[in-house]
Scaffold this active site. Sequence first.
Site, PDB file in Angstrom:
ATOM      1  N   LYS A  16       1.225  -6.189  -7.558  1.00 45.65           N
ATOM      2  CA  LYS A  16       0.124  -6.638  -8.122  1.00 45.65           C
ATOM      3  C   LYS A  16       0.079  -6.165  -9.496  1.00 45.65           C
ATOM      4  O   LYS A  16       0.451  -5.167  -9.809  1.00 45.65           O
ATOM      5  CB  LYS A  16      -0.837  -6.078  -7.571  1.00 45.65           C
ATOM      6  CG  LYS A  16      -0.966  -4.529  -7.220  1.00 45.65           C
ATOM      7  CD  LYS A  16      -1.984  -3.852  -6.629  1.00 45.65           C
ATOM      8  CE  LYS A  16      -2.138  -2.413  -6.212  1.00 45.65           C
ATOM      9  NZ  LYS A  16      -3.123  -2.045  -5.318  1.00 45.65           N
ATOM     10  N   ARG A  46     -10.507   7.657   1.305  1.00 48.46           N
ATOM     11  CA  ARG A  46     -11.828   7.151   1.237  1.00 48.46           C
ATOM     12  C   ARG A  46     -12.600   6.817   2.551  1.00 48.46           C
ATOM     13  O   ARG A  46     -13.446   7.562   3.055  1.00 48.46           O
ATOM     14  CB  ARG A  46     -12.123   6.008   0.290  1.00 48.46           C
ATOM     15  CG  ARG A  46     -12.108   6.408  -1.159  1.00 48.46           C
ATOM     16  CD  ARG A  46     -11.663   5.206  -2.021  1.00 48.46           C
ATOM     17  NE  ARG A  46     -10.490   4.378  -1.572  1.00 48.46           N
ATOM     18  CZ  ARG A  46     -10.044   3.285  -2.067  1.00 48.46           C
ATOM     19  NH1 ARG A  46     -10.447   2.711  -3.107  1.00 48.46           N
ATOM     20  NH2 ARG A  46      -9.112   2.711  -1.425  1.00 48.46           N
ATOM     21  N   HIS A  75     -10.735   9.005  -8.734  1.00 43.34           N
ATOM     22  CA  HIS A  75      -9.223   9.655  -9.037  1.00 43.34           C
ATOM     23  C   HIS A  75      -9.341  10.976  -9.924  1.00 43.34           C
ATOM     24  O   HIS A  75      -8.894  11.993  -9.626  1.00 43.34           O
ATOM     25  CB  HIS A  75      -8.522   8.705 -10.002  1.00 43.34           C
ATOM     26  CG  HIS A  75      -8.070   7.376  -9.498  1.00 43.34           C
ATOM     27  ND1 HIS A  75      -8.398   6.269 -10.102  1.00 43.34           N
ATOM     28  CD2 HIS A  75      -7.572   6.947  -8.465  1.00 43.34           C
ATOM     29  CE1 HIS A  75      -7.887   4.987  -9.316  1.00 43.34           C
ATOM     30  NE2 HIS A  75      -7.454   5.542  -8.488  1.00 43.34           N
ATOM     31  N   SER A 113     -10.378   0.998  -8.144  1.00 47.45           N
ATOM     32  CA  SER A 113     -10.036   0.157  -9.365  1.00 47.45           C
ATOM     33  C   SER A 113     -10.452  -1.222  -9.640  1.00 47.45           C
ATOM     34  O   SER A 113     -11.148  -1.798 -10.406  1.00 47.45           O
ATOM     35  CB  SER A 113      -8.611   0.477 -10.173  1.00 47.45           C
ATOM     36  OG  SER A 113      -8.535   1.824 -10.171  1.00 47.45           O
TER      37      SER A 113
HETATM   38  O1  PNS Z   1      -2.834   3.099  -6.265  1.00 51.58           O
HETATM   39  P1  PNS Z   1      -2.046   2.456  -5.446  1.00 51.58           P
HETATM   40  O2  PNS Z   1      -1.620   0.767  -5.879  1.00 51.58           O
HETATM   41  O3  PNS Z   1      -2.572   2.403  -3.940  1.00 51.58           O
HETATM   42  O4  PNS Z   1      -0.487   3.138  -5.247  1.00 51.58           O
HETATM   43  C1  PNS Z   1       0.402   2.761  -4.295  1.00 51.58           C
HETATM   44  C2  PNS Z   1       1.753   3.587  -4.778  1.00 51.58           C
HETATM   45  C3  PNS Z   1       2.013   3.569  -6.071  1.00 51.58           C
HETATM   46  C4  PNS Z   1       1.315   5.106  -4.579  1.00 51.58           C
HETATM   47  C5  PNS Z   1       2.946   2.961  -3.630  1.00 51.58           C
HETATM   48  O5  PNS Z   1       2.793   1.642  -3.683  1.00 51.58           O
HETATM   49  C6  PNS Z   1       4.141   3.770  -3.928  1.00 51.58           C
HETATM   50  O6  PNS Z   1       4.372   4.780  -3.617  1.00 51.58           O
HETATM   51  N1  PNS Z   1       5.115   2.854  -4.629  1.00 51.58           N
HETATM   52  C7  PNS Z   1       6.582   3.380  -4.571  1.00 51.58           C
HETATM   53  C8  PNS Z   1       7.286   2.523  -3.928  1.00 51.58           C
HETATM   54  C9  PNS Z   1       8.137   3.292  -2.575  1.00 51.58           C
HETATM   55  O7  PNS Z   1       8.143   4.715  -2.815  1.00 51.58           O
HETATM   56  N2  PNS Z   1       7.874   2.674  -1.606  1.00 51.58           N
HETATM   57  C10 PNS Z   1       8.134   3.457  -0.162  1.00 51.58           C
HETATM   58  C11 PNS Z   1       7.030   4.489   0.287  1.00 51.58           C
HETATM   59  S1  PNS Z   1       5.771   3.438   1.257  1.00 51.58           S
END
Ligand code: PNS
Length: 166
Positions: A41, A93, A17, A131
């Site tokens: 989660k 990745r 990150h 993570s």
């Molecule tokens: O680090 P992560 O867990 O892969 O992050 C995921 C994240 C937070 C980027 C994703 O879940 C997100 O954008 N959540 C916000 C909800 C949202 O906007 N959903 C619609 C688009 S998929």
Amino acid sequence: MRIAVYPGSFDPITKGHLDIIKRASKMFDKVIVAVVKNQSKKPMFTFEERRELILRSVESVGWVDNIEVEEFQGLLVDFMHQHNSKIIVKGLRFVSDFEYEFQQALTNRKLDEEIETMFMVTCYKYSYLSSSIVKEICMLGGDVTDMLPEAIIDDVSEQIKQRTKK
Ligand code: PNS
């Protein structure tokens, strides 16, 4: 002003990150690290802890000037509107990341066609990192040198051990 948003759980921030934050900070006037609050989660670290770990990691390598850390819940596109940004930065990745990221990028574009997702290919040294992997290794007593930013490694590995103790 070109503002990019780098969203994620950051539970906790890894060296992968941090590498993306550093590279994005050179390309944009401001990078907002958007730490998601409500997620299915359940995070191990609270938002305040995750924020502090990100800031400490970023400060320890001297890239504070154009980096902000903010909490977000709800839709990412709403957060983007509130912060006047149209660019989402994501790290990629493996090919296996792609399907999920592609779906999210298309969904966000469907919700707002002006929003672009920019993928940065991760540094190969960190391509295996996540993570969840870091938490599992710490929990099982393994060595996480080179996986977590130096500034937080001792605190984070100790906290993970404490929190996962049976
Ligand atoms: O680090 P992560 O867990 O892969 O992050 C995921 C994240 C937070 C980027 C994703 O879940 C997100 O954008 N959540 C916000 C909800 C949202 O906007 N959903 C619609 C688009 S998929």
